[in-house]
Design a protein around this motif. Structure first.
Motif, short mmCIF file in Angstrom:
data_model
loop_
_atom_site.label_atom_id
_atom_site.label_comp_id
_atom_site.label_asym_id
_atom_site.label_seq_id
_atom_site.Cartn_x
_atom_site.Cartn_y
_atom_site.Cartn_z
N GLU A 118 -73.74 38.11 55.78
CA GLU A 118 -73.62 36.74 55.36
C GLU A 118 -73.54 36.45 54.00
O GLU A 118 -72.43 35.94 53.59
N VAL A 124 -63.08 39.73 56.32
CA VAL A 124 -63.31 38.31 55.96
C VAL A 124 -62.65 37.89 54.68
O VAL A 124 -62.34 36.78 54.58
N SER A 125 -62.05 38.85 53.90
CA SER A 125 -61.46 38.73 52.91
C SER A 125 -59.63 38.54 52.95
O SER A 125 -58.96 38.17 52.20
N THR A 145 -69.71 37.75 53.07
CA THR A 145 -68.81 36.67 53.65
C THR A 145 -68.87 35.28 52.46
O THR A 145 -67.71 35.05 52.13
N GLU A 146 -70.04 35.02 52.05
CA GLU A 146 -69.89 33.81 51.20
C GLU A 146 -69.37 34.25 49.94
O GLU A 146 -68.62 33.50 49.34
N ALA A 200 -65.48 34.85 50.08
CA ALA A 200 -64.67 33.56 50.55
C ALA A 200 -64.55 32.43 49.43
O ALA A 200 -63.59 31.64 49.29
N HIS A 204 -66.07 44.85 57.14
CA HIS A 204 -66.47 43.47 57.16
C HIS A 204 -65.82 42.73 55.89
O HIS A 204 -65.19 41.64 55.98
#
Length: 431
Positions: free
Chosen positions: A410, A356-357, A413-414, A417, A352
């Motif tokens: 989550e 996402v990166s 991801t935060e 990002a 993941h």
């Protein structure tokens, strides 16, 4: 270019010390035999006019939280480096000493004298690396390694799903102005459990880095990925693990070294240097705790649950508190960053983070402490050691709740990002 300083030091216990990693060895007493020395490698990275980021990688199962805080305090006092700029990573070898005080004794008893030795050696290594800084640029290459397997699938002979793991090996090289490799990272996700014997060993990360230090760079640090559900591919068809000794350790190290050389051979510029640190703390939701009367009843047991209950009764503050997962992001360049987690993440979290990166992130477990296995929601339903038994060994107040997966994903991801603001930190609190 950025400034890089490196240093390597031996951290093998100077005398007999209990091993950490397998409860099955708890009755054997302290280990004295050394198959290969345990090492600690320090990288100091940064510009000329800013506090450096210090990354320490060690042949340990993990870093204990008290030791992490002691070292953070010391680097601020001794070197003027902000506490959050110290990143302590472990290769997760299962044949090194215990550094966590608040875990089941059967997982490895802590030697206070060794903790002091490790603290002093780490600070001396940081001081040495600070004095050896010179300009470097960053290169990155990738290759696929065929040495690992989903261990939950393999050890149940296929009874549990063969969910995806990450076979990618990433090689990061720091090159000076003359084109010489000053140092390197090798990132891969696999449990260092080739060796199960009663002796000190860095396992395959030690064999790998020693091999690469002969021709790739003088100092090579192994970065352990999200390997909570990944073991070496050494299982029989009926699910038995064929643990090995020095020949098997060397063989896996050499196999990975060949893959790493392929990755280094394909290395390209990782973009303009950009050193920065950002941190997050994530409250981990847990299932309902048992009451005190039940703790007292369980404490009479002689198994690992009894150990856990006695530990909770002795430390009621730990039993009552919400477990916190520390996370750190370190930017090395515009196209390369590290993501460290103070837990034992399954592959789904690493995959993941990479996704996402935009595949610019190297996710790592066993960084800045240890909480528990970060399992996924499906694994709770499947059961087994990681979701059901390990929390007791690791001194958690209860098993993780099903919602922990969502909370951690989550948070990854935060953190991955967001733009980096050097020397900032924040917390993520569950509603």
């Amino acid at each position: 270019m950025i400034l890089l300083g490196t240093h390597r030091a031996e951290i093998t216990p100077p005398g007999p010390t209990y091993l950490a990693g397998y409860a099955s060895r708890s009755a054997l007493g302290p280990a004295e035999t050394v198959l290969a020395p345990l090492q600690l490698r320090t990288f100091v990275l940064g510009g000329r006019d800013e506090p450096p980021v210090v990354i320490v990688g060690a042949d340990l199962l993990w870093w204990g939280e008290e030791l992490v805080q002691a070292l953070r305090t010391a680097v601020r006092a001794d070197f003027g480096i902000p506490e959050q700029n110290l990143v302590l990573h472990a290769t997760h070898t299962h044949s090194g000493p215990q550094t966590c005080r608040y875990m089941a004794p059967s997982l490895g008893k802590v030697d206070p004298n060794y903790l002091d030795h490790l603290r002093r050696t780490t600070l001396a290594s940081i001081e040495a690396a600070l004095g050896e800084r010179s300009p470097v640029r960053v290169e990155i290459g990738r290759a696929t390694a065929d040495v690992s397997v989903n261990r939950r699938w393999a050890r149940t002979a296929g009874a549990l799903p063969n969910t995806p793991i990450d076979p990618e090996l990433t090689a990061v090289r720091f090159v000076d102005e003359s084109g010489r490799s000053r140092a390197a990272f090798v990132h891969f996700a696999c449990h260092p459990v080739v060796h199960h014997g009663h002796a000190f060993s860095p396992d395959f990360p030690g064999a790998l880095t020693t091999e690469l230090e002969s021709d790739i760079a003088p100092v090579v640090m192994y970065l352990q990925g999200c390997c909570g559900d990944v073991n070496p591919d050494m299982y029989t068809p009926d699910g038995l693990f064929r643990d090995g000794a020095e020949p098997e350790i060397e063989r896996m190290g050499q196999d990975l070294a060949r893959t790493a050389r392929t990755a280094f051979g394909a290395a390209h510029d990782a973009g303009p240097p950009r050193i920065g640190v950002s941190r997050a703390q994530v409250d981990l939701p847990v299932q309902d705790r048992v009451d005190t009367s039940e703790l007292r009843r369980l404490a009479a047991s002689e198994d690992y649950v009894g150990e856990w209950a006695r530990l909770m009764l002795d430390h009621p503050d730990r039993f009552a508190r919400t477990p916190v997962l520390d996370m750190v992001r370190v930017d090395l360049s515009e196209r390369l960053r590290l993501l460290g987690m103070a837990g034992e993440p399954f592959s789904r979290y690493g995959l993941h983070a990479k996704r996402v990166s935009g595949h610019t992130c190297l996710p790592m477990g066993y960084t800045d402490g240890m909480t528990t296995y970060l399992v996924g929601a499906p694994h709770h339903a499947e059961g087994g050691y990681e979701p059901d038994e390990a929390p007791y060994y690791l001194g958690m107040p209860a098993r993780l709740a099903m919602s922990a997966e969502r909370v951690v994903l989550e948070a990854i991801t935060e953190l991955v990002a967001e733009p980096v603001h050097a020397r900032t930190a924040r917390s993520v609190t569950n509603p």
